[in-house]
Design a protein around this motif. Structure first.
Motif, PDB file in Angstrom:
ATOM      1  N   ALA A   1      15.481  49.315   3.914  1.00 13.37           N
ATOM      2  CA  ALA A   1      15.862  50.725   3.742  1.00 13.37           C
ATOM      3  C   ALA A   1      15.272  51.578   4.861  1.00 13.37           C
ATOM      4  N   GLN A   2      14.012  51.318   5.209  1.00 17.18           N
ATOM      5  CA  GLN A   2      13.382  52.080   6.292  1.00 17.18           C
ATOM      6  C   GLN A   2      14.002  51.733   7.641  1.00 17.18           C
ATOM      7  N   ALA A   3      14.318  50.459   7.833  1.00 11.68           N
ATOM      8  CA  ALA A   3      14.957  50.059   9.087  1.00 11.68           C
ATOM      9  C   ALA A   3      16.324  50.716   9.224  1.00 11.68           C
ATOM     10  N   LYS A   4      17.056  50.802   8.124  1.00 11.21           N
ATOM     11  CA  LYS A   4      18.369  51.444   8.145  1.00 11.21           C
ATOM     12  C   LYS A   4      18.241  52.920   8.501  1.00 11.21           C
ATOM     13  N   ASP A   5      17.197  53.556   7.986  1.00  9.48           N
ATOM     14  CA  ASP A   5      16.978  54.970   8.316  1.00  9.48           C
ATOM     15  C   ASP A   5      16.743  55.154   9.811  1.00  9.48           C
TER      16      ASP A   5
ATOM     17  N   VAL B   1      17.852  53.164  12.294  1.00  5.79           N
ATOM     18  CA  VAL B   1      19.102  52.904  13.015  1.00  5.79           C
ATOM     19  C   VAL B   1      20.069  54.068  12.886  1.00  5.79           C
ATOM     20  N   GLU B   2      20.049  54.750  11.740  1.00  4.27           N
ATOM     21  CA  GLU B   2      21.004  55.827  11.494  1.00  4.27           C
ATOM     22  C   GLU B   2      20.546  57.177  12.028  1.00  4.27           C
ATOM     23  N   GLN B   3      19.379  57.220  12.668  1.00  5.63           N
ATOM     24  CA  GLN B   3      18.935  58.479  13.260  1.00  5.63           C
ATOM     25  C   GLN B   3      19.905  58.902  14.360  1.00  5.63           C
TER      26      GLN B   3
ATOM     27  N   SER C   1      22.318  56.871  18.017  1.00  5.95           N
ATOM     28  CA  SER C   1      23.746  56.576  17.898  1.00  5.95           C
ATOM     29  C   SER C   1      24.295  56.175  19.259  1.00  5.95           C
ATOM     30  N   PHE C   2      25.267  55.270  19.255  1.00  6.30           N
ATOM     31  CA  PHE C   2      25.846  54.749  20.493  1.00  6.30           C
ATOM     32  C   PHE C   2      27.363  54.862  20.442  1.00  6.30           C
ATOM     33  N   THR C   3      27.949  55.195  21.573  1.00  2.64           N
ATOM     34  CA  THR C   3      29.393  55.052  21.698  1.00  2.64           C
ATOM     35  C   THR C   3      29.708  53.574  21.893  1.00  2.64           C
ATOM     36  N   ASP C   4      30.978  53.210  21.778  1.00  3.11           N
ATOM     37  CA  ASP C   4      31.366  51.815  22.010  1.00  3.11           C
ATOM     38  C   ASP C   4      30.868  51.329  23.360  1.00  3.11           C
TER      39      ASP C   4
ATOM     40  N   TRP D   1       9.985  36.449  25.415  1.00  2.00           N
ATOM     41  CA  TRP D   1      10.815  37.653  25.469  1.00  2.00           C
ATOM     42  C   TRP D   1      12.180  37.372  24.860  1.00  2.00           C
ATOM     43  N   ARG D   2      12.775  36.227  25.151  1.00  2.00           N
ATOM     44  CA  ARG D   2      14.098  35.899  24.611  1.00  2.00           C
ATOM     45  C   ARG D   2      14.064  35.853  23.086  1.00  2.00           C
ATOM     46  N   GLN D   3      13.025  35.246  22.542  1.00  2.00           N
ATOM     47  CA  GLN D   3      12.908  35.180  21.094  1.00  2.00           C
ATOM     48  C   GLN D   3      12.748  36.565  20.488  1.00  2.00           C
ATOM     49  N   TRP D   4      11.968  37.409  21.159  1.00  2.00           N
ATOM     50  CA  TRP D   4      11.791  38.784  20.675  1.00  2.00           C
ATOM     51  C   TRP D   4      13.115  39.529  20.672  1.00  2.00           C
ATOM     52  N   PHE D   5      13.862  39.425  21.743  1.00  2.00           N
ATOM     53  CA  PHE D   5      15.151  40.107  21.850  1.00  2.00           C
ATOM     54  C   PHE D   5      16.119  39.629  20.769  1.00  2.00           C
ATOM     55  N   VAL D   6      16.222  38.321  20.588  1.00  2.00           N
ATOM     56  CA  VAL D   6      17.140  37.770  19.591  1.00  2.00           C
ATOM     57  C   VAL D   6      16.738  38.220  18.190  1.00  2.00           C
ATOM     58  N   LYS D   7      15.441  38.229  17.907  1.00  2.00           N
ATOM     59  CA  LYS D   7      14.977  38.603  16.567  1.00  2.00           C
ATOM     60  C   LYS D   7      15.386  40.013  16.196  1.00  2.00           C
ATOM     61  N   TYR D   8      15.181  40.962  17.099  1.00  2.00           N
ATOM     62  CA  TYR D   8      15.444  42.360  16.741  1.00  2.00           C
ATOM     63  C   TYR D   8      16.894  42.764  16.979  1.00  2.00           C
ATOM     64  N   GLU D   9      17.609  42.069  17.844  1.00  2.00           N
ATOM     65  CA  GLU D   9      19.054  42.280  17.908  1.00  2.00           C
ATOM     66  C   GLU D   9      19.701  41.756  16.629  1.00  2.00           C
ATOM     67  N   LEU D  10      19.186  40.646  16.113  1.00  2.00           N
ATOM     68  CA  LEU D  10      19.707  40.099  14.870  1.00  2.00           C
ATOM     69  C   LEU D  10      19.420  41.039  13.708  1.00  2.00           C
ATOM     70  N   LEU D  11      18.255  41.662  13.707  1.00  2.00           N
ATOM     71  CA  LEU D  11      17.939  42.640  12.664  1.00  2.00           C
ATOM     72  C   LEU D  11      18.875  43.839  12.754  1.00  2.00           C
ATOM     73  N   LEU D  12      19.116  44.316  13.968  1.00  2.00           N
ATOM     74  CA  LEU D  12      20.051  45.433  14.157  1.00  2.00           C
ATOM     75  C   LEU D  12      21.440  45.045  13.673  1.00  2.00           C
ATOM     76  N   PHE D  13      21.860  43.841  13.978  1.00  2.00           N
ATOM     77  CA  PHE D  13      23.158  43.327  13.530  1.00  2.00           C
ATOM     78  C   PHE D  13      23.220  43.284  11.997  1.00  2.00           C
ATOM     79  N   ARG D  14      22.127  42.821  11.368  1.00  2.00           N
ATOM     80  CA  ARG D  14      22.102  42.717   9.905  1.00  2.00           C
ATOM     81  C   ARG D  14      22.206  44.093   9.254  1.00  2.00           C
ATOM     82  N   ILE D  15      21.527  45.075   9.830  1.00  2.00           N
ATOM     83  CA  ILE D  15      21.571  46.429   9.274  1.00  2.00           C
ATOM     84  C   ILE D  15      22.976  47.004   9.380  1.00  2.00           C
TER      85      ILE D  15
END
Length: 541
Positions: free
Chosen positions: A98-102, A104-106, A110-113, A133-147
């Motif tokens: 819930a906090q992570a979603k908050d 991302v939604e700030q 926000s991003f354009t396409d 670094w690669r593992q860090w990037f994948v982990k938090y991009e995956l979290l962003l994707f999940r949200i």
């Protein structure tokens, strides 16, 4: 004045595999896994305004992209991933998503396409520099994707499954009735009845997390996955795809055109440096043992300093002078090794004025030499105590000019100069006292080893070349990760010597009595949120 533009079609996302067929190129995109060219999906098949969050499709841009826009989008995404990392480190527990979603939604995240796609691939190129670094990037991009996926209706999730070729087979009504009772047993108490939603059959290996939590029914090697868990399929597919493509991105960096390397990579590496997730934050946690003594710096340099710092030390010792960039690079390094401000002032004054040719005592007293030293120790100016430069900063920094000796030898030296230096014999870090009879007092690289290091440097793998040099000059070692700063090299070399120095009460080893080789496992510095891994030693027959 003239404005610099960055054209998407040539920005760094070029295929690194020459001679590949046109079909393969269309399948692999432009080099960083942009994917096959395809029509833009319908509005109902995308996540809000974001276009294809799995980044498998080649974006089509018909206009130039300003460098300011490129930098702004990249920095914004890096800040977003860093915010998610900070939240992850606070261990928010059940309220984490819930906090992570908050976050991302700030509105300011926000991003354009266009910005979303551009910033994603830019960070791929920036953060592919090491495995951590690669593992860090994948982990938090995956979290962003999940949200982002959690906000999608089930119909859109199913559409993305189809568009991204995630093989699923809908369970028939007959099968639902046959396994009705078993499906009820795997549901939670507040779940709906087993036949109120769709189920899909997928190979159970693709949903191991659900299998572990007993959330699926397995029959004939297939898992019956309820629609509400179908996001797990997309996550697994995205994780595998992203990990493969971010590994391939490291090859793209090597093949960039000079103009792209100078402008694009300089900025991307600056993004990494600013956040200091891997190199700078770990410096204070490195166990360097006792602080370095200014009276013994030159002796220690010959044994434990990496080539870049040993080269500076030798010129300072022989010429008694270094120019600004070299003094800054070397001064911050010995500062990080524990040299105090008082000792630093004494050391530099003694070295710089020793010959009296280029700098006299009077010149030293009147110049800003002492001020600059006090400045990077935090005693002058804005009172900021500077950390030692990372390898990335040294590699991407200004190249040395005439009578300048700073920089990275593997990046800035020509092949002849590098080869000559590699052929020099070095003091063996393991040869101390009686150990010299076992390991030898000197280390000399073979012609094959020299060629191996030079080849890596020529291919653009500068830190990998330094890693190989460490292995060859520290007999019997095994190197797992690349160094992120010269300080990590120094710490690993010191630890190596300690591992090969017998305790006073123990007899020194001999080739006949010991059939074991010592291995030093070097973990330079962890990504954010993880403790610095200590150097580990293990033995192997």
């Amino acid at each position: 004045f003239f404005r610099v533009y960055l054209r998407w079609s040539t920005m760094a996302f070029q295929s690194v595999q020459s001679g590949s067929s046109s079909k393969r190129k269309s399948d692999s995109g432009l080099g960083l896994g942009l994917g096959a060219t395809a029509k833009k999906p319908k509005v109902e098949e995308v996540v809000g305004k974001g276009y294809l969050t799995m980044y498998r499709y080649r974006p089509v841009h018909t206009k130039d992209i300003g460098i300011d826009k490129f930098e702004e989008a990249t920095l914004k995404r890096m800040k977003l991933l860093s915010k998610l990392f900070e939240l992850d480190g606070r261990k928010a527990g059940d309220g984490f998503m819930a906090q992570a979603k908050d976050i991302v939604e700030q509105p300011h995240f926000s991003f354009t396409d266009e910005d979303d796609t551009l910033s994603h691939y830019a960070l791929r190129l920036a953060l592919c520099i090491s495995e951590r670094w690669r593992q860090w990037f994948v982990k938090y991009e995956l979290l962003l994707f999940r949200i982002r996926m959690s906000a999608m209706p089930a119909r859109q999730q199913q559409s993305l499954l189809e568009m991204n070729n995630v093989a699923v087979e809908e369970v028939t009504e007959k099968e639902l009735q046959e396994y009705r009772e078993q499906l009820k047993l795997i549901q939670d108490a507040d779940d709906r009845t087993a036949t109120d939603e769709k189920y899909y059959k997928v190979p159970f290996q693709r949903v191991l997390k659900l299998v572990e939590r007993r959330k699926v029914l397995i029959r004939g090697g297939s898992a019956f996955v309820p629609h509400r868990h179908v996001m797990q399929l997309l996550e697994a597919t995205y994780r595998a795809q992203l990990m493969a493509e971010v590994n391939r991105a490291s090859k793209v960096r090597v093949n960039l055109e000079p103009v792209e390397r100078d402008r694009i990579l300089a900025f991307l590496d600056h993004v990494v440096e600013n956040h200091d997730l891997e190199a700078q934050q770990s410096l204070d946690s490195i166990d360097l043992g006792s602080k370095i003594d200014r009276r013994h710096i030159h002796d220690v340099a010959q044994v434990h300093f990496p080539m870049c710092m040993r080269h500076l030390d030798e010129h300072l010792k022989d010429d008694h002078h270094l120019k600004f960039h070299a003094r800054w690079q070397y001064g911050l390094f010995v500062k990080q090794l524990g040299l105090t401000l008082e000792d630093a002032l004494e050391f530099w004054k003694s070295e710089m004025t020793q010959s009296g040719k280029k700098v006299t005592v009077e010149t030293w007293n009147k110049s800003r030499y002492a001020y600059n030293i006090r400045h990077y120790y935090g005693a002058e100016g804005k009172r900021t105590s500077y950390s030692a430069s990372s390898c990335t900063k040294i590699i991407m920094g200004p190249p040395p000019g005439p009578e300048q000796f700073h920089g990275c030898p593997f990046r800035h030296w020509n092949e002849t100069q590098l080869t000559k230096e590699l052929q020099r014999s070095r003091p063996n870090p393991a040869a101390k006292g009686k150990q010299a009879a076992v390991f030898g007092a000197k280390v000399e690289l073979t012609s094959t080893q020299v060629q191996d290091v030079v080849r890596k440097a020529k291919e653009g793998f500068y830190t990998a070349a330094c890693q190989q040099y460490f292995v060859h000059t520290h007999p019997g070692t095994y190197e797992e990760s690349l160094f992120q700063t010269p300080v990590h090299y120094y710490a690993a070399s010191k630890r190596y010597t300690e591992e090969h120095t017998p305790k006073a009460e123990e007899p020194s080893p001999s080739p006949s009595s010991s059939g074991q080789r010592s291995y030093v496992k070097i973990e330079p510095s962890p990504p954010p949120g993880t403790a610095a891994a200590p150097l580990k030693s293990e033995t192997s027959p």
